[in-house]
Scaffold this active site. Structure first.
Site, PDB file in Angstrom:
ATOM      1  N   SER A 150     101.851 -26.226  68.749  1.00 48.36           N
ATOM      2  CA  SER A 150     101.353 -26.065  67.359  1.00 48.36           C
ATOM      3  C   SER A 150     102.202 -25.536  66.072  1.00 48.36           C
ATOM      4  O   SER A 150     103.666 -25.617  67.082  1.00 48.36           O
ATOM      5  CB  SER A 150     100.296 -23.895  67.919  1.00 48.36           C
ATOM      6  OG  SER A 150      99.967 -23.684  66.842  1.00 48.36           O
ATOM      7  N   TYR A 163     100.174 -16.031  72.977  1.00 48.70           N
ATOM      8  CA  TYR A 163     100.571 -17.187  72.567  1.00 48.70           C
ATOM      9  C   TYR A 163     101.818 -17.815  72.166  1.00 48.70           C
ATOM     10  O   TYR A 163     102.694 -18.782  72.445  1.00 48.70           O
ATOM     11  CB  TYR A 163      99.357 -17.392  71.850  1.00 48.70           C
ATOM     12  CG  TYR A 163      98.918 -18.958  71.227  1.00 48.70           C
ATOM     13  CD1 TYR A 163      98.426 -19.576  71.770  1.00 48.70           C
ATOM     14  CD2 TYR A 163      98.915 -19.639  69.659  1.00 48.70           C
ATOM     15  CE1 TYR A 163      98.077 -20.878  71.957  1.00 48.70           C
ATOM     16  CE2 TYR A 163      98.736 -21.003  69.644  1.00 48.70           C
ATOM     17  CZ  TYR A 163      98.283 -21.361  70.337  1.00 48.70           C
ATOM     18  OH  TYR A 163      97.703 -22.792  70.647  1.00 48.70           O
TER      19      TYR A 163
END
Length: 342
Positions: A150, A163
């Protein structure tokens, strides 16, 4: 949307592919993308209804499916799954690590067990998958491992510290392993695909301690774009692939101006992650147990009208040869024109 011929090298028919987090979101889209090339796809996730629906997708698209319900945080279960895949489908050619979960909350509002759970699934799940793949691929000195990362592997944002920390951890593991494979003169390919905010199902089942419904940080991309990039990455020796303009901006911008990123995200990063709708009463999340145990939620979330279906950045990343050829041809044309004018 990219057509399939852009994304594979040679014929993928019959190749064995493992996808974690395959019941929904990017994992579900990735399973479909490999199935469309005629692959045998092993589907790993917790939610059995989602897995069975994913298997139906794979078969409808011409692939062969094997459903293995498990929790990727359990390293022994992941290794046993890899053993079963090779026994039933054949040698694993591609392993895609994709499973994730998250908690939307300020750091001081997250319980230690909640934080640990996000790290166990999102980070250690990828470690467990990579170990299981390497155990088999190193013996054959071949295969491909794709880590789904990501923009948040480089740039943390508010309310997602668990996260983001997990994605940063994946990036560190990835760097170390690539160096180890180089030292070992290994033929195994290892690539990390860095994704932007995507219209996946996660925003309807992450643990959310805020009062509103969450959304991906805009711009919001179609998960099929990431899936096609993952297929391409599995067949090419590329270190990283960036999906979406926002990924490029986040990664490059953080390298150049990290303090500016702190300030900007401090001002805008909280509100940009939520819609104007209130979180529904009785909201349930999938942190500790799957919500799709008896319900299939598919690959896409509720933001279909807002999602972007094409990424020029990904196209450029996967067509560097064509771009170089075009640039060279342009330079030759300019030189010829100048010579004629001279």
């Amino acid at each position: 949307m990219f057509s399939s011929h852009h994304y594979h090298r040679g014929d993928l028919t019959g190749q064995v592919v493992v996808v974690t987090g395959a019941s929904a979101g990017v994992g579900r889209a990735t399973a479909r993308a490999f199935a469309a090339r005629g692959c045998k796809v092993a589907l790993l996730a917790r939610g059995e209804a989602g897995l069975e629906a994913a298997a139906a997708d794979v078969r409808r698209l011409g692939g062969e499916a094997l459903v293995i319900p498990l929790d990727v945080s359990d390293g022994k279960a992941v290794d046993a799954a890899a053993e079963r895949v090779e026994a039933e489908l054949g040698p694993i050619a591609v392993w895609v690590n994709n499973a994730m979960n998250s908690v939307f909350a300020y750091l001081w509002d997250i319980e230690p067990d909640e934080y640990r759970r996000v790290v166990e699934v999102t980070f250690l799940g990828q470690v467990n998958g990579t170990m299981a793949a390497l155990k088999r691929m190193r013996a054959r000195d071949g295969g491909s491992i794709v880590l789904v990362g990501s923009a948040l592997a480089y740039r943390g944002i508010p309310l997602q510290s668990a996260y983001c920390g997990a994605k940063h951890g994946i990036e560190g593991m990835f760097d170390s392993l690539r160096a180890e494979l180089v030292h070992d003169r290994s033929a195994i390919r290892l690539t990390m695909v860095q994704c932007p905010g995507m219209n996946t199902t996660q925003f309807g089942w992450v643990r959310n301690k805020m009062g509103k419904k969450p959304q991906p940080v805009p711009p919001i991309y179609d998960p099929d774009i990431a899936a096609e990039a993952i297929v391409w990455a599995s067949q090419h020796r590329r270190r990283e692939i960036y999906v979406g303009a926002s990924t490029v901006v986040a990664i490059v911008g953080n390298k150049l101006f990290p303090s500016l990123g702190d300030w900007y995200l401090g001002k805008t990063g909280v509100d940009s992650q939520f819609t104007t709708e209130r979180r529904p009463a009785g909201y349930r999340d999938n942190l500790d147990a799957p919500l799709d145990a008896d319900e299939d939620r598919g690959a896409h979330g509720p933001f279909l009208a807002r999602q972007i279906g094409f990424s020029p950045e990904t196209w450029a990343s996967t067509h560097k040869g064509a771009l170089a050829l075009a640039a060279g041809a342009a330079l030759v044309a300019v030189a010829v024109r100048r010579a004629r004018l001279g």
